[in-house]
Scaffold this active site. Structure first.
Site, mmCIF file in Angstrom:
data_model
loop_
_atom_site.group_PDB
_atom_site.id
_atom_site.type_symbol
_atom_site.label_atom_id
_atom_site.label_comp_id
_atom_site.label_asym_id
_atom_site.label_seq_id
_atom_site.Cartn_x
_atom_site.Cartn_y
_atom_site.Cartn_z
ATOM 1 N N LYS A 131 0.667 -1.347 0.106
ATOM 2 C CA LYS A 131 0.254 -0.438 0.162
ATOM 3 C C LYS A 131 0.815 1.330 0.138
ATOM 4 O O LYS A 131 0.726 1.944 -0.918
ATOM 5 C CB LYS A 131 -1.427 -0.554 1.385
ATOM 6 C CG LYS A 131 -1.999 -0.764 0.770
ATOM 7 C CD LYS A 131 -3.646 -0.640 1.628
ATOM 8 C CE LYS A 131 -4.374 -1.667 1.851
ATOM 9 N NZ LYS A 131 -5.301 -1.966 2.416
ATOM 10 N N LYS B 188 -4.613 -10.210 -6.498
ATOM 11 C CA LYS B 188 -5.539 -10.886 -5.588
ATOM 12 C C LYS B 188 -6.540 -9.886 -6.421
ATOM 13 O O LYS B 188 -6.278 -8.784 -6.577
ATOM 14 C CB LYS B 188 -5.351 -9.894 -3.922
ATOM 15 C CG LYS B 188 -6.416 -10.646 -3.350
ATOM 16 C CD LYS B 188 -5.974 -9.905 -2.056
ATOM 17 C CE LYS B 188 -6.031 -8.772 -1.793
ATOM 18 N NZ LYS B 188 -6.084 -7.889 -0.452
ATOM 19 N N LYS C 119 -11.056 -4.963 -4.376
ATOM 20 C CA LYS C 119 -12.691 -4.069 -4.564
ATOM 21 C C LYS C 119 -11.385 -2.273 -4.336
ATOM 22 O O LYS C 119 -12.418 -1.373 -5.081
ATOM 23 C CB LYS C 119 -13.045 -3.634 -3.146
ATOM 24 C CG LYS C 119 -12.526 -3.083 -1.676
ATOM 25 C CD LYS C 119 -13.800 -3.400 -0.845
ATOM 26 C CE LYS C 119 -13.277 -3.840 0.681
ATOM 27 N NZ LYS C 119 -13.430 -4.823 1.240
HETATM 28 P P1 TYM Z 1 -10.353 -6.903 4.189
HETATM 29 O O1 TYM Z 1 -11.392 -5.925 4.438
HETATM 30 O O2 TYM Z 1 -9.658 -6.417 2.834
HETATM 31 O O3 TYM Z 1 -11.012 -7.946 3.604
HETATM 32 C C1 TYM Z 1 -12.215 -8.790 4.069
HETATM 33 C C2 TYM Z 1 -11.808 -10.576 4.718
HETATM 34 O O4 TYM Z 1 -11.923 -10.874 2.780
HETATM 35 C C3 TYM Z 1 -11.038 -11.059 2.541
HETATM 36 N N1 TYM Z 1 -10.299 -11.140 1.002
HETATM 37 C C4 TYM Z 1 -9.741 -12.020 -0.014
HETATM 38 N N2 TYM Z 1 -10.949 -13.878 0.726
HETATM 39 C C5 TYM Z 1 -10.287 -14.173 -0.946
HETATM 40 N N3 TYM Z 1 -9.803 -13.375 -1.831
HETATM 41 C C6 TYM Z 1 -9.918 -12.231 -1.882
HETATM 42 N N4 TYM Z 1 -9.495 -11.600 -3.236
HETATM 43 C C7 TYM Z 1 -9.933 -11.626 -0.648
HETATM 44 N N5 TYM Z 1 -10.328 -9.895 -0.694
HETATM 45 C C8 TYM Z 1 -10.339 -10.318 0.425
HETATM 46 C C9 TYM Z 1 -10.067 -11.115 3.425
HETATM 47 O O5 TYM Z 1 -8.725 -11.998 3.701
HETATM 48 C C10 TYM Z 1 -10.755 -10.317 4.927
HETATM 49 O O6 TYM Z 1 -10.798 -11.896 5.195
HETATM 50 N N6 TYM Z 1 -7.363 -5.977 8.319
HETATM 51 C C11 TYM Z 1 -9.202 -6.715 7.972
HETATM 52 C C12 TYM Z 1 -10.126 -6.737 8.629
HETATM 53 C C13 TYM Z 1 -10.043 -7.049 9.855
HETATM 54 C C14 TYM Z 1 -10.080 -7.830 10.439
HETATM 55 C C15 TYM Z 1 -10.132 -7.982 12.088
HETATM 56 C C16 TYM Z 1 -10.273 -9.526 10.061
HETATM 57 C C17 TYM Z 1 -9.482 -5.830 11.015
HETATM 58 N N7 TYM Z 1 -10.051 -6.557 11.502
HETATM 59 C C18 TYM Z 1 -9.389 -8.234 13.083
HETATM 60 C C19 TYM Z 1 -10.495 -10.199 11.235
HETATM 61 C C20 TYM Z 1 -10.131 -9.711 12.765
HETATM 62 C C21 TYM Z 1 -8.958 -6.563 6.038
HETATM 63 O O7 TYM Z 1 -9.029 -5.332 5.865
HETATM 64 O O8 TYM Z 1 -9.614 -7.394 5.359
#
Ligand code: TYM
Length: 355
Positions: A137, A219, A222
């Site tokens: 990032k 990957k 969004k």
């Molecule tokens: P975030 O918002 O980027 O994504 C949310 C969840 O979706 C999964 N994910 C994917 N899985 C498969 N293929 C993909 N292309 C893909 N893109 C996203 C992510 O692995 C995630 O599980 N830091 C985290 C949010 C968070 C969190 C937490 C998660 C904050 N605190 C505590 C678990 C526990 C994040 O940015 O996910």
């Protein structure tokens, strides 16, 4: 065996009381409200939450909208508020049941930020700088990189440790952050005495990393600039069909799972398998005399059939005040558990006064 999103009435929950017989296990996960949720989020995270909610016994679930994480990069305030509500409604539309899950907004439970700071005071700068997501990032931004972009995994650790989570369902891209969380929990326990449960990650067997449709070596995200690279759960169904049909694949035409040599078709096979729960091997067999065009057309219908009921539910929920009641009840319960935990943390460290 197409999976269908659960249709349900949203019943108005009562504000949750402290549980009398505490659940033996705790599950925690969250999603950032930046932009719209993708098929990657659905397969890697949301679908898993719903499955686990239905399969796990004696487990309390805390699922939240990680809005504090969203402001590690600049956000428009109107859009952010909209996205928070969108994600909340999508959680329910995908089948999360507010009777079984504490659904809440991260920033409404202040303890996340306090424990986040304490985790920053447990973590080392060097380990934060090694996080690949931070490096990626940071690489994309030339100036104005916010401090929280670096410290964000400490907040994520707090999100998890606050509730003594045993299980954290996430996609592959969050693996490193979970490892850090485990290290921080252990470090804190060693420094101050046993306080936190060391959590385990839970990754889907297939679909832990759904790739971009336009560049299957990346990957699906969004925040990708090319909207053809991802499927937004709220995309028009016709557009979804077109995006699948125009997904980048190789020129040899064999429907085979070989992620290194054939990343495009392998990604589509993963999507197919994740949504139908048919093993990839069986899909390969079924399409061995077929071609990409037919495979993509059939996959497009599978994706549309999975997303259609989610969209229908979403539009029923999005403007319903019951959504607010659910979030209010979720935050109350989360706050109760989080405050109890923070009392213990303060005591362990020696913050504040003896009570
Ligand atoms: P975030 O918002 O980027 O994504 C949310 C969840 O979706 C999964 N994910 C994917 N899985 C498969 N293929 C993909 N292309 C893909 N893109 C996203 C992510 O692995 C995630 O599980 N830091 C985290 C949010 C968070 C969190 C937490 C998660 C904050 N605190 C505590 C678990 C526990 C994040 O940015 O996910």
């Amino acid at each position: 065996m197409m999976p269908t999103a659960k249709k349900k009435e949203i019943s108005k929950p009562t504000i949750s009381e402290p549980v009398k017989a505490p659940a033996k296990m705790t599950l925690v996960s969250g999603i950032q409200p930046t932009g719209k949720l993708t098929l990657g989020n659905y397969i890697g995270a949301l679908r898993q939450f719903v499955k686990l909610q239905d399969e796990l016994e004696d487990t309390e679930l805390f699922i939240f909208i990680a809005d504090l994480h969203a402001i590690t990069t600049p956000q428009d305030k109107t859009e952010l508020r909209k996205s928070i509500r969108n994600v909340a409604a999508l959680y329910l539309a995908c089948g999360l049941n507010p009777e079984k899950v504490n659904l809440f907004i991260q920033s409404e439970v202040l303890e996340h930020s306090v424990l986040g700071y304490i985790m920053e005071s447990t973590a080392y700068v060097g380990e934060m700088e090694r996080m690949t997501q931070y490096k990626d990032k940071k690489g994309k931004q030339t100036e104005g990189i916010r401090t929280s972009l670096l410290t964000y995994p400490a907040l994520m650790a707090a999100d998890i440790l606050l509730y003594d989570a045993n299980i954290v369902p996430i996609g592959d891209d969050q693996k490193q952050h979970l490892e850090l969380t485990r290290n921080l929990a252990e470090r804190f326990n060693n420094l101050y005495g046993e306080t936190f449960v060391v959590p385990e990650g839970f990754f889907p067997k297939t679909g832990a990393r759904i790739m971009s449709l336009s560049d299957p070596t990346k990957k699906m995200s969004k925040s990708d600039e090319n909207p053809k690279s991802y499927i937004n759960l709220l995309d028009d169904l016709g557009l979804i069909r077109n995006k699948i049909k125009s997904a980048v694949t190789d020129s040899d035409g064999a429907i085979k799972y070989e992620p290194k040599k054939k990343p495009g078709i392998s990604n589509l096979l993963t999507i197919y398998s994740s949504l139908t729960e048919v093993p990839i091997k069986d899909i390969e067999d079924a399409y061995k005399d077929s071609n990409y065009q037919t495979f993509k057309a059939e996959l497009a219908e599978i994706v549309v059939d999975a997303i259609r009921p989610i969209q229908q539910e979403y539009f029923k929920i999005i403007n319903d005040t019951k959504l607010d009641d659910i979030l209010t009840a979720g935050a109350e319960r989360a706050r109760f558990v989080a405050q109890r935990k923070m009392q213990k943390v303060y005591k362990r460290i020696g913050l504040g006064r003896i009570k």
